[in-house]
Design an enzyme around this catalytic site. Structure first.
Site, PDB file in Angstrom:
ATOM      1  N   HIS A 173       6.918  -8.681   4.112  1.00  0.00           N
ATOM      2  CA  HIS A 173       5.532  -8.277   3.907  1.00  0.00           C
ATOM      3  C   HIS A 173       4.900  -9.216   2.879  1.00  0.00           C
ATOM      4  O   HIS A 173       5.112  -9.062   1.673  1.00  0.00           O
ATOM      5  CB  HIS A 173       5.514  -6.820   3.424  1.00  0.00           C
ATOM      6  N   HIS A 200       0.807  -1.233   0.000  1.00  0.00           N
ATOM      7  CA  HIS A 200       0.000   0.000   0.000  1.00  0.00           C
ATOM      8  C   HIS A 200       0.839   1.283   0.000  1.00  0.00           C
ATOM      9  O   HIS A 200       0.286   2.381   0.084  1.00  0.00           O
ATOM     10  CB  HIS A 200      -0.946   0.013   1.211  1.00  0.00           C
TER      11      HIS A 200
HETATM   12 FE   LIG Z   1      -1.211  -3.912   5.782  1.00  0.00          FE
HETATM   13 FE   LIG Z   2       0.087  -5.117   2.825  1.00  0.00          FE
END
Ligand SMILES: [Fe+2]
Ligand SMILES: [Fe+2]
Length: 266
Positions: free
Chosen positions: A152, A68
């Site tokens: 991530h 993001h």
């Molecule tokens: Fe997140």
């Molecule tokens: Fe994420």
């Protein structure tokens, strides 16, 4: 060295629970360095310069991110001015920002923080397993007291594989992105601290930090429209992990998950 890492901060509930608790945690656990994943801190989508500065004012040392990162346009301009804000290292070559860096503490010890993103069920990026080798070859281990990796990624298999891939070569591999903490914090066979996902800092009376009613409706009606669902705004729970390294080498001495406030589990 004792490092505190907090999982994806989601919206205002997440920012507030960090603000309200960080200094007390740092004091109670004698934390030397604090890292936060901030990829959802701007109303659930990305991060802004203002929020980075807010985190630093609360005592955060480094901010990691994820898929993001670019959701707020202004970050494209800002990221090159802030070497404490990291992007996943394996994002497209030529994109702004850095994916790892070294930071020197007041006592002279140095920590390296690496942010890297998984390839399974994620937006396309270079192979994480290839790219992590590039990062490790660029770091001079002899300088370092701690190497922290924020991986991530979505798939638990890919995350566990990365943990074992780096076991004995870094201090900690901790997963982010799913926003759900896993109960598997451990020290792997060769001395690396590992947790598949640290969980989020945000309102858990939600679906991964966003408004539960809208998420449920989306699934229940087979609505495939890609639309941003706003974050839930109830009291936040802080989820993080504290990792202590050995004094004589880079390996982990302990890993302790923490969970404070709000509504999650018991
Ligand atoms: Fe997140
Ligand atoms: Fe994420």
């Amino acid at each position: 060295m004792k490092v505190l890492f907090l999982g994806d901060v989601v919206g205002r509930s997440g920012v507030e629970v960090v603000k309200d608790n960080l200094q007390k945690i740092q004091k109670d656990f004698q934390i030397d360095f604090t890292i936060v994943n901030g990829e959802n801190s701007a109303d659930g989508f990305g991060i802004t310069e203002g929020i980075c500065k807010e985190f630093y004012s609360y005592g955060v040392d480094v901010i990691t991110t994820g898929n993001h990162l670019w959701d707020q346009k202004e970050i494209n301009e800002y990221i090159d001015k802030d070497d404490h804000l990291l992007k996943p290292f394996n994002f497209a070559e030529g994109s702004p920002g850095i994916g790892f860096n070294k930071y020197t503490l007041n006592d002279g010890k140095i920590i390296a923080v690496i942010n890297i993103m998984g390839n399974l069920f994620m937006r396309s990026c270079d192979n994480a397993f290839f790219k992590i080798e590039q990062v490790l070859s660029e770091l001079n281990e002899e300088d370092l007291s701690f190497i922290f990796v924020d991986f991530h990624a979505e798939a638990t298999s890919e995350k566990m594989a990365m943990g074992h891939h780096l076991d004995g070569r870094v201090t900690a591999v901790v997963g982010t992105h799913t926003h759900v903490p896993t109960a598997d914090a451990t020290i792997l066979k060769n001395g690396t601290a590992y947790q598949t996902d640290v969980g989020m800092c945000g309102d858990y009376d939600s679906v991964i930090g966003t408004k539960k009613e809208e998420f449920v409706r989306k699934f229940a009606t087979q609505d495939t429209e890609r639309k941003r669902i706003p974050p839930a705004s109830g009291p936040g729970t802080l989820c993080g992990v504290i990792i202590e390294s050995q004094s004589q080498n880079l390996l982990a001495k302990s890993i302790t998950p923490i969970k404070i406030g709000g509504k999650i589990g018991n």
